[in-house]
Write an enzyme that holds these catalytic residues in place. Sequence first.
Site, PDB file in Angstrom:
ATOM      1  CB  SER A   1      -0.918   0.012   1.232  1.00 28.79           C
ATOM      2  OG  SER A   1      -1.754  -1.123   1.244  1.00 28.79           O
ATOM      3  CG  HIS A  35      -5.509  -1.749   4.336  1.00 24.71           C
ATOM      4  ND1 HIS A  35      -6.117  -2.677   3.531  1.00 24.71           N
ATOM      5  CD2 HIS A  35      -4.920  -0.843   3.506  1.00 24.71           C
ATOM      6  CE1 HIS A  35      -5.907  -2.361   2.262  1.00 24.71           C
ATOM      7  NE2 HIS A  35      -5.178  -1.260   2.215  1.00 24.71           N
TER       8      HIS A  35
END
Length: 596
Positions: free
Chosen positions: A402, A498
């Site tokens: 990410s 997340h």
Amino acid sequence: MFPGSEVIRNGHLRLRKLYLDVVVRRRRSYTSPPSHCSTIMTQRVINSNSTSPPIPIVRRGITLAPISLGSCSTACERPFTPSPLPSPPSSPPAPSSPSGLLQATKDALKCAVSKRGSKNSVLVIDEDMRDMCYYYSQLGTDERSEFLIHMATSLSTNHQAVQELIQQKPQADTNSVDLDAQLLIWEDRLRHAVQPPHHWVFSQVSRLSGGVKFLVDMRQDLLSTLFSKTLDPSNSAALKTLDSTLRELLSLWFTVGLLNVQRITWESPCNMLQKVSEYEAVHPVRNWTDLKRRVGPYRRCFIFTHSCMPKEPLVVLHIFLTNEIPDSMAKILQTSRSSSIDETSVSKDSEDPSLINTAIFYSITSTQKGLQGIELGNYLIKKVVHEMKAEFPSMSQFSTLSPIPGFVKWLNGMMARAQRGDAHIFTETEVNALQIFLEVDSSPEVYERLRKLFTTNGWIEELDVVETLEAPLMRLCAYYLFTEKRRNYTLDSVANFHLKNGAVMWRINWLADRSPRGLANSCGIMVNYRYFLEECECNSRTYLETMKVIASDTVTFLAKAAEDIIKKSPSDPGSSPLLPRSPSPPVITITPDSKI
């Protein structure tokens, strides 16, 4: 028309089509788009060249700009029965210049609202709403903002009527035997009075063909107006109420039970492939070759669609299939599979399931700005995990690679504080080394020079500077992700997403994204968030209830080392002028069965 003119005209059209086919073939790149895409594009060009004289459109006495109609019958009818709003990205943005239709939009809205609760046919109300949607789609940016303010203020709750109704509450009376029934009737009237009229307008628009998409785009305009610097504070409260009402309705319409998961392949419709390419915001698609790789072998691309917007991807998720957790985007974007797999031992057009035990979520994009604040991506990840487990039963690792979009902005603020002498972010040894490599004489000059280099990404060309900055930037990035909070949750939006899903902040990777965007946003640093399926529910609940970030020992160690340096302000009497270099993080052996 002289005899034989129709034959000549058809012959011209066939010659034009033959010429366009030759042009299309010549303009194809190394990897051409799918064959069905070429056919669609050629047909569109042919249709666009078969035109009739332009005619004006007249709607309720208002003459719009003339348009050209093609030979297709459906195209001829479209101006008279317009769709509320075309679907992006093919539709152009709102024009900046005024259209002159603002009053017509207000009148159509007023006409529709005046029929609320009357005995008018639903078809008549739908026609008024369709007119309002059509006029709104023609408005300029400023006109749309003005219309939304008008809608928020003129269709708000009638507080005086609510106060009067409160005074009419049935009182307890020993002689009354139907008090409960009277209270129920009064509560229903109160509920109807409290609900603003614009709630009814949104409900009516959603009934139209394309109405839900229209409301999604309208909320995008609403958010732009709400956060505009030129907004009058007196209208802010009314716009927030309008946004709250629309957001609640969209949340009901876009529940996970009404969404469909669809896999995108090279054989998918051309318009869907084009939208997946244009909507990609994390790692932009360069060309057709790049797009074909992202939906080909050892790749998966899934989207969320809605029955009211079947041709619009709401969320796009790209997955890389491999046998290890990569620490660089180069392994994902530039190769067909992980570097640990022998390229010569597998076919480029097929997959070997025995070489796949890891799924990497490297890009997840929410395409509709009007759905901001409505959780969709987390449901897509959970559904895709079950899809992957069903396709590859041996798959045991799920992780992301990410970006960290706000790190450089936060780092510049910290360097400004350090330049003023208000905080320490580097050790004394690191500052001395940077003075030598940057050829400056003082600590403030180091921070000033670094801020300029981070703006231009020029530091990446200096190998000595890169090597010296690795330890402090990795340390500060861990501190930013693990410690910095906003409203008790992580400051970084990607980390917050997340962690709310139950992932673990697992590993920080140095120079994982060397693209200009990656260097500008996070100095090229990226982070892996691991999804341990058996612990996701517990981790999510822990983060949401206690705001505790679940991270690996390596990330925690780096964040603690940065915190110790930052807390030693220059004014502390016990602080040493020579701060020690942060120790190396402990070596942790990671296996597929490791939890954290």
